[in-house]
Design an enzyme around this catalytic site. Structure first.
Site, short mmCIF file in Angstrom:
data_model
loop_
_atom_site.label_atom_id
_atom_site.label_comp_id
_atom_site.label_asym_id
_atom_site.label_seq_id
_atom_site.Cartn_x
_atom_site.Cartn_y
_atom_site.Cartn_z
N ASP A 34 33.82 39.27 40.54
CA ASP A 34 33.30 40.04 41.67
C ASP A 34 32.53 39.15 42.62
O ASP A 34 31.61 38.43 42.19
CB ASP A 34 32.34 41.12 41.14
CG ASP A 34 33.05 42.22 40.38
OD1 ASP A 34 34.03 42.76 40.90
OD2 ASP A 34 32.61 42.54 39.25
N ASP A 175 39.06 49.51 37.85
CA ASP A 175 37.77 48.81 37.86
C ASP A 175 36.61 49.80 37.88
O ASP A 175 36.52 50.65 38.77
CB ASP A 175 37.71 47.90 39.10
CG ASP A 175 36.48 46.98 39.09
OD1 ASP A 175 35.81 46.89 38.05
OD2 ASP A 175 36.22 46.36 40.14
N GLY A 197 33.74 45.91 31.02
CA GLY A 197 32.36 45.49 31.18
C GLY A 197 31.56 45.81 29.94
O GLY A 197 32.01 45.55 28.81
#
Ligand code: DX5
Ligand code: ZN
Length: 223
Positions: A34, A175, A197
């Site tokens: 990112d 995402d 994540g």
């Protein structure tokens, strides 16, 4: 099998190199990176040189860059030089979506657009012939560790249906807020890449390598 793309924004900078090595040793070969400029989103994270660092440690891995910036075009030369393989930008971050997609492809990288939770999935239709993938956001961009937003699964289903009806074979990356529950449903819908994540890869009781092995064992049986 669906690809595991750990989101490096979840790593503390203090432990970055060590954790990256653990991901590599666990067999991860696809990294979601990112890049935020503090303007398109109210946060800053990961400079373009992260791509170079990741490629130096893992030359065979794919560096998939998610640009959350106001001027995506101005990052492309540096990202190419650093070894980025895939580059995506938000549909509403530039007036020149087609030109930016073309510029990414001209630099030999795969080109993608990102759709936000408040945008209709049909917004990608006009540019489908010129992209390689679509990043579907299930959270508002800008921060790691948020929860998968209500209604996202239905929207994702609509995007997968749109891919079938378009006859154009682009890849879909999910995402934001991916858990085993949302990831499993997404994989069944045909999503190609899951950005993982804190719910799947990081901060897990069995550590990074245990978490990566669990992901592989779980999703191998899903296809
Ligand atoms: C949010 C980022 C995501 C995020 C994903 O702006 O685009 O890539 O880091 O990580 P989790 O799933 O922890 O939110
Ligand atoms: Zn991202």
């Amino acid at each position: 099998m669906v690809i595991n793309a750990p989101s490096l924004a979840n790593l503390s900078l203090v432990e970055f190199g060590q954790r990256l090595q653990e991901l590599k040793d666990s067999g991860v070969s696809f990294f979601h990176i990112d890049l935020m400029d503090g303007h398109y989103v109210p946060n800053l994270c990961l400079p373009p040189r992260t791509v170079r660092d990741v490629k130096a440690l893992c030359p065979d891995a794919v560096a998939e860059v998610h640009l959350m910036v106001d001027d995506p075009m101005s990052y492309l030369d540096e990202l190419q030089k650093n070894g980025a393989g895939w580059v995506s930008f938000h549909l509403d971050s530039t007036r020149f979506v087609r030109r930016t997609l073309d510029a990414i492809r001209q630099r030999g990288m795969k080109a993608g657009v990102v759709i936000n939770p408040s945008q209709p999935v049909e917004a990608v239709l006009p540019v489908l012939p010129w992209l390689d993938y679509v990043v579907f956001m299930a959270v508002e961009p800008g921060f790691a560790g948020q929860r998968f937003l209500d209604g996202s699964m239905e929207r994702l289903e609509a995007l997968c249906a749109l891919r079938r009806s378009s006859g154009i074979d682009f890849q879909i990356v999910l995402d934001g807020g991916v858990t085993y529950e949302t990831g499993t449903r997404a994989a069944r819908l045909g999503v190609d890449v899951l950005v993982t994540g804190i719910y799947v890869t990081f901060e897990q009781p069995d550590g990074i390598s245990g978490a990566v092995k669990r992901f592989n064992a779980h999703f191998r049986n899903q296809s």
